[in-house]
Scaffold this motif. Structure first.
Motif, PDB file in Angstrom:
ATOM      1  N   LEU A 254     -10.185   0.011  -4.978  1.00 24.34           N
ATOM      2  CA  LEU A 254      -8.871   0.261  -4.541  1.00 24.34           C
ATOM      3  C   LEU A 254      -8.189  -0.579  -3.482  1.00 24.34           C
ATOM      4  CD1 LEU A 254      -6.195   2.325  -4.445  1.00 24.34           C
ATOM      5  CD2 LEU A 254      -7.248   3.462  -2.647  1.00 24.34           C
ATOM      6  N   MET A 255      -7.305  -1.072  -4.093  1.00 23.29           N
ATOM      7  CA  MET A 255      -6.232  -2.207  -3.260  1.00 23.29           C
ATOM      8  C   MET A 255      -5.201  -1.626  -2.518  1.00 23.29           C
ATOM      9  SD  MET A 255      -4.060  -5.519  -4.352  1.00 23.29           S
ATOM     10  CE  MET A 255      -2.675  -4.381  -4.986  1.00 23.29           C
ATOM     11  N   LEU A 256      -4.945  -1.689  -1.326  1.00 22.64           N
ATOM     12  CA  LEU A 256      -3.588  -1.145  -0.582  1.00 22.64           C
ATOM     13  C   LEU A 256      -3.027  -2.377  -0.080  1.00 22.64           C
ATOM     14  CD1 LEU A 256      -4.830   1.648   1.856  1.00 22.64           C
ATOM     15  CD2 LEU A 256      -4.161   1.901  -0.530  1.00 22.64           C
ATOM     16  N   MET A 257      -1.581  -2.645  -0.790  1.00 20.57           N
ATOM     17  CA  MET A 257      -0.979  -3.712  -0.539  1.00 20.57           C
ATOM     18  C   MET A 257       0.062  -3.406   0.404  1.00 20.57           C
ATOM     19  SD  MET A 257       1.409  -6.037  -2.877  1.00 20.57           S
ATOM     20  CE  MET A 257       0.199  -6.726  -4.008  1.00 20.57           C
ATOM     21  N   TYR A 258      -0.144  -4.280   1.782  1.00 22.35           N
ATOM     22  CA  TYR A 258       0.840  -3.884   2.709  1.00 22.35           C
ATOM     23  C   TYR A 258       1.932  -4.986   2.788  1.00 22.35           C
ATOM     24  CZ  TYR A 258      -2.665  -0.810   4.994  1.00 22.35           C
ATOM     25  OH  TYR A 258      -3.465   0.141   5.435  1.00 22.35           O
ATOM     26  N   GLY A 259       3.046  -4.600   2.322  1.00 19.01           N
ATOM     27  CA  GLY A 259       4.134  -5.611   2.293  1.00 19.01           C
ATOM     28  C   GLY A 259       5.624  -4.948   2.523  1.00 19.01           C
ATOM     29  N   SER A 260       6.662  -5.504   1.810  1.00 14.49           N
ATOM     30  CA  SER A 260       7.869  -4.833   2.120  1.00 14.49           C
ATOM     31  C   SER A 260       7.818  -3.249   1.417  1.00 14.49           C
ATOM     32  CB  SER A 260       8.884  -5.752   1.277  1.00 14.49           C
ATOM     33  OG  SER A 260       8.381  -5.910  -0.114  1.00 14.49           O
ATOM     34  N   THR A 261       6.864  -3.181   0.431  1.00 13.25           N
ATOM     35  CA  THR A 261       6.654  -1.996  -0.135  1.00 13.25           C
ATOM     36  C   THR A 261       5.079  -1.696   0.005  1.00 13.25           C
ATOM     37  OG1 THR A 261       6.380  -2.207  -2.455  1.00 13.25           O
ATOM     38  CG2 THR A 261       8.548  -1.960  -1.648  1.00 13.25           C
ATOM     39  N   MET A 262       4.589  -0.620   0.014  1.00 10.26           N
ATOM     40  CA  MET A 262       3.123  -0.283  -0.361  1.00 10.26           C
ATOM     41  C   MET A 262       2.755  -0.037  -1.756  1.00 10.26           C
ATOM     42  SD  MET A 262       1.207   0.019   2.664  1.00 10.26           S
ATOM     43  CE  MET A 262      -0.038   0.814   2.252  1.00 10.26           C
ATOM     44  N   GLY A 293       3.201   3.341  -6.140  1.00 14.11           N
ATOM     45  CA  GLY A 293       3.793   2.457  -5.217  1.00 14.11           C
ATOM     46  C   GLY A 293       5.244   3.183  -4.616  1.00 14.11           C
ATOM     47  N   MET A 294       5.059   2.963  -3.140  1.00 13.87           N
ATOM     48  CA  MET A 294       6.168   3.129  -2.239  1.00 13.87           C
ATOM     49  C   MET A 294       7.595   2.334  -2.446  1.00 13.87           C
ATOM     50  SD  MET A 294       3.672   4.554   0.835  1.00 13.87           S
ATOM     51  CE  MET A 294       4.890   5.513   1.671  1.00 13.87           C
ATOM     52  N   ALA A 295       8.432   3.027  -2.025  1.00 15.51           N
ATOM     53  CA  ALA A 295       9.876   2.071  -2.167  1.00 15.51           C
ATOM     54  C   ALA A 295      10.289   1.247  -0.843  1.00 15.51           C
ATOM     55  CB  ALA A 295      11.048   3.115  -2.694  1.00 15.51           C
ATOM     56  N   THR A 296       9.821   1.797   0.271  1.00 14.11           N
ATOM     57  CA  THR A 296       9.976   1.141   1.310  1.00 14.11           C
ATOM     58  C   THR A 296       8.986   1.193   2.349  1.00 14.11           C
ATOM     59  OG1 THR A 296      11.599   2.902   1.995  1.00 14.11           O
ATOM     60  CG2 THR A 296      12.784   1.093   1.533  1.00 14.11           C
ATOM     61  N   SER A 297       8.382   0.146   2.887  1.00 16.49           N
ATOM     62  CA  SER A 297       7.462   0.300   3.820  1.00 16.49           C
ATOM     63  C   SER A 297       7.742  -0.813   4.925  1.00 16.49           C
ATOM     64  CB  SER A 297       6.004  -0.031   3.416  1.00 16.49           C
ATOM     65  OG  SER A 297       5.802   0.937   2.371  1.00 16.49           O
ATOM     66  N   GLY A 298       7.181  -2.059   4.637  1.00 10.70           N
ATOM     67  CA  GLY A 298       7.468  -3.047   5.629  1.00 10.70           C
ATOM     68  C   GLY A 298       9.147  -3.440   5.924  1.00 10.70           C
ATOM     69  N   ILE A 372       4.805   6.240   6.850  1.00  9.16           N
ATOM     70  CA  ILE A 372       4.113   5.072   5.636  1.00  9.16           C
ATOM     71  C   ILE A 372       2.656   5.774   5.515  1.00  9.16           C
ATOM     72  CG2 ILE A 372       3.558   3.019   4.949  1.00  9.16           C
ATOM     73  CD1 ILE A 372       5.918   2.103   6.805  1.00  9.16           C
ATOM     74  N   ALA A 373       2.054   6.010   6.658  1.00 10.08           N
ATOM     75  CA  ALA A 373       0.609   6.320   6.487  1.00 10.08           C
ATOM     76  C   ALA A 373       0.602   7.778   5.751  1.00 10.08           C
ATOM     77  CB  ALA A 373      -0.140   6.160   7.920  1.00 10.08           C
ATOM     78  N   CYS A 374       1.301   8.744   6.393  1.00 14.78           N
ATOM     79  CA  CYS A 374       1.256  10.034   5.776  1.00 14.78           C
ATOM     80  C   CYS A 374       1.267   9.755   4.232  1.00 14.78           C
ATOM     81  CB  CYS A 374       2.081  10.829   6.454  1.00 14.78           C
ATOM     82  SG  CYS A 374       1.801  11.458   8.170  1.00 14.78           S
ATOM     83  N   GLY A 375       2.442   8.890   3.840  1.00 19.49           N
ATOM     84  CA  GLY A 375       2.636   8.775   2.409  1.00 19.49           C
ATOM     85  C   GLY A 375       1.390   8.250   1.742  1.00 19.49           C
ATOM     86  N   VAL A 376       0.738   7.346   2.419  1.00 18.88           N
ATOM     87  CA  VAL A 376      -0.528   6.841   1.902  1.00 18.88           C
ATOM     88  C   VAL A 376      -1.395   7.777   1.675  1.00 18.88           C
ATOM     89  CG1 VAL A 376      -2.411   5.000   2.540  1.00 18.88           C
ATOM     90  CG2 VAL A 376      -0.034   4.565   2.836  1.00 18.88           C
ATOM     91  N   VAL A 396      -4.613  -5.715   1.648  1.00 16.14           N
ATOM     92  CA  VAL A 396      -4.037  -7.024   1.704  1.00 16.14           C
ATOM     93  C   VAL A 396      -2.668  -7.045   2.104  1.00 16.14           C
ATOM     94  CG1 VAL A 396      -5.804  -7.369  -0.293  1.00 16.14           C
ATOM     95  CG2 VAL A 396      -3.355  -6.642  -0.552  1.00 16.14           C
ATOM     96  N   GLY A 397      -2.136  -8.423   2.141  1.00 15.34           N
ATOM     97  CA  GLY A 397      -0.679  -8.449   2.284  1.00 15.34           C
ATOM     98  C   GLY A 397      -0.291  -8.688   3.844  1.00 15.34           C
ATOM     99  N   GLY A 398       0.749  -9.115   3.975  1.00 20.53           N
ATOM    100  CA  GLY A 398       1.315  -9.816   5.398  1.00 20.53           C
ATOM    101  C   GLY A 398       1.027  -8.572   6.396  1.00 20.53           C
ATOM    102  N   GLY A 399       1.343  -7.266   5.959  1.00 18.60           N
ATOM    103  CA  GLY A 399       1.228  -6.127   6.946  1.00 18.60           C
ATOM    104  C   GLY A 399      -0.174  -5.775   7.559  1.00 18.60           C
ATOM    105  N   THR A 400      -1.109  -6.340   7.166  1.00 23.56           N
ATOM    106  CA  THR A 400      -2.309  -6.455   7.635  1.00 23.56           C
ATOM    107  C   THR A 400      -2.716  -7.243   8.994  1.00 23.56           C
ATOM    108  OG1 THR A 400      -3.473  -8.195   6.228  1.00 23.56           O
ATOM    109  CG2 THR A 400      -3.542  -5.782   5.463  1.00 23.56           C
ATOM    110  N   GLN A 401      -1.762  -8.210   9.059  1.00 24.19           N
ATOM    111  CA  GLN A 401      -1.798  -9.233  10.213  1.00 24.19           C
ATOM    112  C   GLN A 401      -1.561  -8.287  11.470  1.00 24.19           C
ATOM    113  OE1 GLN A 401       0.523 -12.528   9.615  1.00 24.19           O
ATOM    114  NE2 GLN A 401      -0.262 -13.068   7.695  1.00 24.19           N
ATOM    115  N   GLY A 402      -2.293  -8.598  12.631  1.00 23.49           N
ATOM    116  CA  GLY A 402      -1.827  -7.710  13.685  1.00 23.49           C
ATOM    117  C   GLY A 402      -2.779  -6.605  13.920  1.00 23.49           C
TER     118      GLY A 402
END
Length: 496
Positions: A254-262, A293-298, A372-376, A396-402
């Motif tokens: 399973l891939m979780l993509m962290y970006g402007s959306t999940m 897919g979610m609509a808004t995340s990052g 967002i995590a509750c939605g995940v 994956v994705g830019g949201g994994t940084q930090g």
């Protein structure tokens, strides 16, 4: 030295990488662009300028950095649709994927015509704004007597493939999002339904994403710098190319993509039909995946950064990290642009509950990540019911940084996530598909390298159990009022 090129056309930019055959990145290029939003519910792009023009530019840049380019592969945002004439000139702006909601009338009409249960069973998902069939039906309605069912139609990457090679193809994954025109179990066009909904509609040749479909023609060679005759591999939709890039290829991955959306992609052992989730064909030949897919995340974090005067994002994250789990009584519904999975409610809106005068911007960011995590957690739970517990989760994705966002997701969901050493993105997956597609490396080659694993912190379990219960109760409790507010704004927009 021998190289391959991978190119990805995204919503906000086109990115490309030049790699060796062992996955080492020699050079990268990028061109920024943005969609047009000409009317409420519309999202468009200029296929000639934003897709072909940007791809030609990045290819020109990379061909000057590598001497022997043996293959190229392109992925793109999608599924999208653009009609083109015999010279591959678009007849109108391209209609984007699920963010473009103009075809609501057509979704209703086609669902009534074919039957909701029949569509779900045959196509693996309900008709929604993500589906291409209603968008094509909208184009027919808009064009009236000028509708040309024999026109070729493309998604973002297949339009570029056509400009490179002259070939009209569609990979099986993208085709499986052209509901209701693709049979998910037979993995072929549902030609009877095509005839019922859009009689005479021409259909592209189906291929798998790693399949070579043609070679670069002379006009394209002059525009891109690629040598005439360079092999071109089919490619696919960007999220699936990114999943491929990090080794999400075996059933249970399973891939979780962290970006402007999940975004979520899980590889299946067999196709399924689950209301609220999307079953599609996968990247590997004959494979299937489950997606959501979610609509808004990052984008909420960006909104909060702008709202608080452009504070450096690192500062905002540090302040959020200092807030205890549960954000000291703050709960956020992250439905700032409606929501796709799991509630499928275009009139949903963001709700922030529990605010007090002592809450600060760090609390708000943490509450956003927690919401967002509750939605995940809801979506992963739906995946488990449909296909069993994932055997491996890759973030994956830019949201994994930090690390804060991924840690909160692990804590709320009670799950481990593997984080790759580098998440270059879909273009890296395209480069691997290019190498596989022309036989430069074996089909099982995997360039992904994992860096670390994020696991749940047991000390947060009690706080997040309470938070999740409150989160799941808050949406149905506020839905009538939120819908009333959303409709009032929409009514005002319609009169302007």
């Amino acid at each position: 030295m021998n190289y391959v090129i991978g190119v990805d056309i995204g919503t906000g930019s086109t990115k490309a990488v030049l790699t060796t055959l062992d996955g080492t990145v020699k050079a990268a290029a990028r061109r920024d662009h943005a969609p047009s939003l000409p009317q409420p519910g519309w999202a468009e792009m200029d296929a000639e300028r934003d897709w072909w023009g940007d791809v030609a530019d990045v290819l020109q840049e990379l061909t000057s950095a590598g001497d022997r380019i043996l293959a190229v592969c392109v992925s793109g945002l999608g599924p999208c649709v653009v009609q083109a004439d015999d010279d591959l000139r678009p007849r109108r702006p391209a209609i984007l994927y699920g963010v473009d909601t103009r075809a609501t009338r057509e979704i209703t009409e086609i669902t009534e015509q074919l039957g909701a249960d029949a569509i779900l069973e045959r196509c693996g998902k309900d008709l929604s704004s993500q589906a291409i069939g209603p968008k094509l039906a909208w184009l027919r309605r808009e064009a009236g007597s000028e509708w040309q069912p024999t026109d070729r139609w493309f998604s973002a990457h297949t339009y570029v493939v056509a400009r490179l090679t002259g070939e009209w193809v569609l990979d099986h994954h993208t085709a499986s999002q052209c509901d209701p025109f693709y049979d998910i179990r037979k993995q072929e066009w549902a030609t009877d339904w095509v005839g019922e909904v859009l009689p005479g509609l021409a259909l592209p040749r189906l291929v798998w994403p790693s399949q070579q479909v043609g070679v670069v023609q002379s006009e394209a060679a002059a525009a891109t710098g690629l040598a005439e005759g360079t092999p071109v591999v089919a490619g696919t939709v960007d999220a699936w190319a990114e999943a491929f890039s990090v080794g999400v290829r075996r059933p249970g991955d399973l891939m979780l993509m962290y970006g402007s959306t999940m975004f979520f992609v899980q590889v299946l052992t067999a196709p399924t039909s689950v209301r609220g989730l999307w079953t599609t064909s996968g990247v590997e030949p004959s494979s299937h995946t489950l997606a959501a897919g979610m609509a808004t995340s990052g984008t909420i974090a960006t909104w909060l950064q702008d709202l608080t005067g452009g504070v450096p994002f690192e500062t905002l994250v540090a302040e959020a990290a200092a807030v205890p789990a549960g954000s000291e009584g703050l709960v956020m519904l992250p439905y700032f642009s409606g929501e796709r999975t799991p509630i499928y409610d275009p009139l949903a809106r963001g709700v922030i509950a529990g605010l007090t005068l002592r809450h600060r911007r760090g609390h708000l960011l943490r509450a956003a990540y927690e919401g967002i995590a509750c939605g995940v957690r809801q979506i992963v739970g739906a995946f488990e019911e449909a296909a069993g517990q994932p055997t491996r989760i890759v973030a994956v994705g830019g949201g994994t940084q930090g690390g804060l966002w991924t840690q909160i997701v692990s804590d709320v969901c009670g799950l481990e996530q593997q984080v790759p050493a580098q998440t270059i993105g879909a273009s890296y997956g395209d480069a691997l598909l290019a190498a596989i597609g022309v036989g430069l490396v074996p089909p099982e080659t995997d360039w992904a390298r994992l860096d670390h694993t994020v696991g749940p912190d047991p000390s947060t379990a009690t706080a997040y159990s309470t938070l999740f219960r409150t989160f799941t109760e808050l949406y149905p409790a506020t839905r009538p009022q939120v819908h009333r507010l959303a409709r009032s704004v929409r009514s005002t927009d319609d009169t302007e």
